[in-house]
Design a protein around this motif. Sequence first.
Motif, mmCIF file in Angstrom:
data_model
loop_
_atom_site.group_PDB
_atom_site.id
_atom_site.type_symbol
_atom_site.label_atom_id
_atom_site.label_comp_id
_atom_site.label_asym_id
_atom_site.label_seq_id
_atom_site.Cartn_x
_atom_site.Cartn_y
_atom_site.Cartn_z
ATOM 1 N N ARG A 114 11.013 -68.606 -44.119
ATOM 2 C CA ARG A 114 11.852 -68.719 -42.924
ATOM 3 C C ARG A 114 11.335 -67.799 -41.803
ATOM 4 O O ARG A 114 11.397 -68.133 -40.625
ATOM 5 C CB ARG A 114 13.270 -68.327 -43.344
ATOM 6 C CG ARG A 114 14.305 -68.297 -42.281
ATOM 7 C CD ARG A 114 15.617 -67.848 -42.910
ATOM 8 N NE ARG A 114 16.672 -67.852 -41.921
ATOM 9 C CZ ARG A 114 17.935 -67.518 -42.180
ATOM 10 N NH1 ARG A 114 18.290 -67.165 -43.388
ATOM 11 N NH2 ARG A 114 18.837 -67.538 -41.225
ATOM 12 N N ASN A 161 19.646 -56.082 -46.294
ATOM 13 C CA ASN A 161 19.869 -57.359 -46.981
ATOM 14 C C ASN A 161 18.883 -58.446 -46.562
ATOM 15 O O ASN A 161 18.661 -59.408 -47.282
ATOM 16 C CB ASN A 161 21.316 -57.827 -46.787
ATOM 17 C CG ASN A 161 21.633 -58.116 -45.340
ATOM 18 O OD1 ASN A 161 20.978 -57.613 -44.437
ATOM 19 N ND2 ASN A 161 22.640 -58.930 -45.113
ATOM 20 N N TYR A 162 18.316 -58.282 -45.374
ATOM 21 C CA TYR A 162 17.231 -59.162 -44.914
ATOM 22 C C TYR A 162 16.149 -58.265 -44.314
ATOM 23 O O TYR A 162 15.901 -58.320 -43.101
ATOM 24 C CB TYR A 162 17.733 -60.138 -43.851
ATOM 25 C CG TYR A 162 18.371 -61.385 -44.387
ATOM 26 C CD1 TYR A 162 17.594 -62.486 -44.737
ATOM 27 C CD2 TYR A 162 19.745 -61.484 -44.545
ATOM 28 C CE1 TYR A 162 18.176 -63.649 -45.219
ATOM 29 C CE2 TYR A 162 20.335 -62.636 -45.033
ATOM 30 C CZ TYR A 162 19.547 -63.716 -45.364
ATOM 31 O OH TYR A 162 20.122 -64.864 -45.842
ATOM 32 N N GLU A 166 15.557 -60.591 -40.978
ATOM 33 C CA GLU A 166 16.386 -60.181 -39.834
ATOM 34 C C GLU A 166 15.675 -59.141 -38.982
ATOM 35 O O GLU A 166 15.792 -59.140 -37.768
ATOM 36 C CB GLU A 166 17.738 -59.661 -40.312
ATOM 37 C CG GLU A 166 18.683 -60.798 -40.596
ATOM 38 C CD GLU A 166 20.118 -60.466 -40.277
ATOM 39 O OE1 GLU A 166 20.620 -59.488 -40.844
ATOM 40 O OE2 GLU A 166 20.738 -61.181 -39.485
ATOM 41 N N ARG A 292 25.940 -60.344 -47.250
ATOM 42 C CA ARG A 292 25.464 -60.997 -46.022
ATOM 43 C C ARG A 292 26.533 -60.806 -44.957
ATOM 44 O O ARG A 292 27.723 -60.917 -45.264
ATOM 45 C CB ARG A 292 25.257 -62.504 -46.250
ATOM 46 C CG ARG A 292 24.219 -62.847 -47.288
ATOM 47 C CD ARG A 292 24.427 -64.250 -47.820
ATOM 48 N NE ARG A 292 24.363 -65.254 -46.787
ATOM 49 C CZ ARG A 292 25.282 -66.208 -46.643
ATOM 50 N NH1 ARG A 292 26.334 -66.267 -47.428
ATOM 51 N NH2 ARG A 292 25.156 -67.103 -45.676
ATOM 52 N N CYS A 293 26.092 -60.547 -43.736
ATOM 53 C CA CYS A 293 27.117 -60.393 -42.690
ATOM 54 C C CYS A 293 27.837 -61.712 -42.484
ATOM 55 O O CYS A 293 28.993 -61.741 -42.088
ATOM 56 C CB CYS A 293 26.495 -59.878 -41.400
ATOM 57 S SG CYS A 293 25.332 -61.011 -40.666
ATOM 58 N N THR A 294 27.171 -62.829 -42.781
ATOM 59 C CA THR A 294 27.787 -64.144 -42.603
ATOM 60 C C THR A 294 28.593 -64.587 -43.827
ATOM 61 O O THR A 294 29.132 -65.699 -43.829
ATOM 62 C CB THR A 294 26.701 -65.204 -42.343
ATOM 63 O OG1 THR A 294 25.697 -65.055 -43.335
ATOM 64 C CG2 THR A 294 26.096 -65.070 -40.964
ATOM 65 N N GLN A 450 26.945 -69.429 -42.143
ATOM 66 C CA GLN A 450 25.549 -69.011 -42.270
ATOM 67 C C GLN A 450 24.948 -68.806 -40.888
ATOM 68 O O GLN A 450 25.493 -69.264 -39.903
ATOM 69 C CB GLN A 450 24.734 -70.047 -43.035
ATOM 70 C CG GLN A 450 24.743 -71.414 -42.387
ATOM 71 C CD GLN A 450 23.873 -72.404 -43.126
ATOM 72 O OE1 GLN A 450 22.786 -72.061 -43.556
ATOM 73 N NE2 GLN A 450 24.353 -73.620 -43.278
ATOM 74 N N ARG A 451 23.805 -68.127 -40.889
ATOM 75 C CA ARG A 451 23.129 -67.837 -39.625
ATOM 76 C C ARG A 451 22.261 -69.015 -39.198
ATOM 77 O O ARG A 451 22.165 -69.349 -38.038
ATOM 78 C CB ARG A 451 22.272 -66.586 -39.808
ATOM 79 C CG ARG A 451 21.447 -66.171 -38.632
ATOM 80 C CD ARG A 451 20.966 -64.754 -38.834
ATOM 81 N NE ARG A 451 20.506 -64.520 -40.191
ATOM 82 C CZ ARG A 451 19.247 -64.254 -40.527
ATOM 83 N NH1 ARG A 451 18.320 -64.182 -39.609
ATOM 84 N NH2 ARG A 451 18.917 -64.048 -41.789
ATOM 85 N N GLY A 452 21.597 -69.626 -40.176
ATOM 86 C CA GLY A 452 20.607 -70.638 -39.854
ATOM 87 C C GLY A 452 21.208 -71.971 -39.465
ATOM 88 O O GLY A 452 22.420 -72.147 -39.596
ATOM 89 N N PHE A 458 22.990 -67.017 -32.695
ATOM 90 C CA PHE A 458 23.606 -66.150 -33.701
ATOM 91 C C PHE A 458 24.200 -64.950 -32.979
ATOM 92 O O PHE A 458 23.482 -64.104 -32.459
ATOM 93 C CB PHE A 458 22.552 -65.713 -34.721
ATOM 94 C CG PHE A 458 23.107 -64.796 -35.771
ATOM 95 C CD1 PHE A 458 24.208 -65.173 -36.525
ATOM 96 C CD2 PHE A 458 22.546 -63.558 -35.999
ATOM 97 C CE1 PHE A 458 24.742 -64.328 -37.484
ATOM 98 C CE2 PHE A 458 23.064 -62.704 -36.963
ATOM 99 C CZ PHE A 458 24.172 -63.090 -37.702
HETATM 100 O O1 G3H Z 1 23.569 -60.468 -43.076
HETATM 101 C C1 G3H Z 1 23.612 -61.273 -42.173
HETATM 102 C C2 G3H Z 1 22.627 -62.355 -42.081
HETATM 103 O O2 G3H Z 1 22.446 -62.682 -40.743
HETATM 104 C C3 G3H Z 1 23.008 -63.540 -42.891
HETATM 105 O O3 G3H Z 1 22.087 -64.563 -42.742
HETATM 106 O O4 G3H Z 1 23.540 -66.537 -43.146
HETATM 107 O O5 G3H Z 1 21.072 -66.729 -43.244
HETATM 108 O O6 G3H Z 1 22.324 -65.523 -45.025
HETATM 109 P P1 G3H Z 1 22.260 -65.898 -43.585
#
Ligand code: G3H
Length: 489
Positions: A114, A161-162, A166, A292-294, A450-452, A458
């Motif tokens: 990604r 976490n990323y 990220e 994940r923040c999301t 989700q972010r994607g 975002f």
């Molecule tokens: O931790 C926050 C991330 O932006 C989550 O990304 O929704 O692709 O897992 P994601």
Amino acid sequence: LLHQKTYLVDGELKTWNGETTEVYSTISSTENYQPTLLGTIPNLGENEAMETLNSALNAYDKGQGLWPTMKVEARIKCMEKFVKQMKTKREEVVKLLMWEIGKNLPDSEKEFDRTVDYIYDTIEDYKQLDRNSAKFEKNDGVYAHIRRGPLGTVLCLGPYNYPLNETFTLLIPALIMGNTVVFKPAKHGVLLISPLMEAFQSSFPKGVVNIIYGRGRVLATPIMQSGKIDVLALIGNSKSANTLQSVHPKGNRLRMVLGLEAKNPAIVLPDADLDLAVSECIAGTLSFNGQRCTALKVLYVHDSLVDEFNKRFSAKVDALKFGNPWEEGVKLTPLPESDKPAYIQELIDDAKEKGANILNEKGGKTSENFIFPAVLYPVSKDMRVYQEEQFGPVVPIISFKNIDEPLDDMAESNYGQQVSLFGKNVNTLAPLIDTLVNLVCRVNLNSSCQRGPDVYPFTGRKDSAYGTLSVHDALRSFSIRTFVASKDN
Ligand code: G3H
């Protein structure tokens, strides 16, 4: 073992002979739990922080440096060179993602791929950027020859976490827009930057990217205090962002691009497809152990179906496989933060004391580096698991009779990133969506948050974000629109 012996400053991979910090994995290689030593990183001090800052400032050279004045095509070439070299490091980086942060194999591979896609998409979008001349409406015959210029020097801090993806959603757009950067990798996920150090060093002109290792407090604080940073780019928690912003002489006038906490809810309406809602909520709450923040961090389920939802949801949680990240079918993995199981346990104990039950049989069973996700019901607002962003494996469920209940909670919340809405009736959904988009920035209909894909904006309201990230938006977040006014078209 991977010993990262250098840091990147002024185009040089400079050897560090001072103190180092050991990096451990919470994945145990023995039956009796023992954290695994993965390697070491330099424990740099304030002098090196200032050295990297000066390197970035010199490369920017008040906007006159080679990088900020470089032609679009030439900057693209540097970025393409970087991504080409990066791709050769896939195996190493994926392995480190698994060991350092416990992300399972498919998700680690996805994080790498990604990120590569993100870089290519950024290059494409950068080519299309609004560089067209525009004729001024009110001043006939005068043309604005529009450009997008860099903002200056950026301090870039990514999350654990990323640690690749990220972080790069900040770093890559900041760079391609002509800014120079000081980048400090996250505490967990720090070693996976090592395989990319040479690619950074050889792809960009000297001083454009600077990479430092050590403690955030020791390195980032003096950089901010110097007042010489033009942009703080951070994905992490608002406490760190607030602290760093407050020590910068510009205070709240400092430019920032921030991705922060969220407490995304799911709302399951009476006519929801229950199986779909359950499976999406499983992915939404517990992918990467909820870190994940999301992630969905609270589930509101209509009173009429809450018992059935709870039954199916709990059974599915208990069926999730725990193991090492590289094992087939593993969904739950050891937690990279060694104090996380104790924190999650505190939330569970607090909720139980205040009247919630653990619905699933395996919920809350712990070992040194892991706690099995606990499904808690009924959860009330006085519980810490409702009030705090748990960022880990615990799922609070609340039942509601009237849709105003979750809506009021969302309106009162400090956060406003996303929501998942499960239901079928268009006549109910349409007005509800109109309300929800004013409370958060993304409504996911019959799917988890989700972010994607990374081309989608975002961002978040309130304390969840500052500025917008996405391939398209980040190029704008890290630049400013400038123009030359002239009578020549
Ligand atoms: O931790 C926050 C991330 O932006 C989550 O990304 O929704 O692709 O897992 P994601």
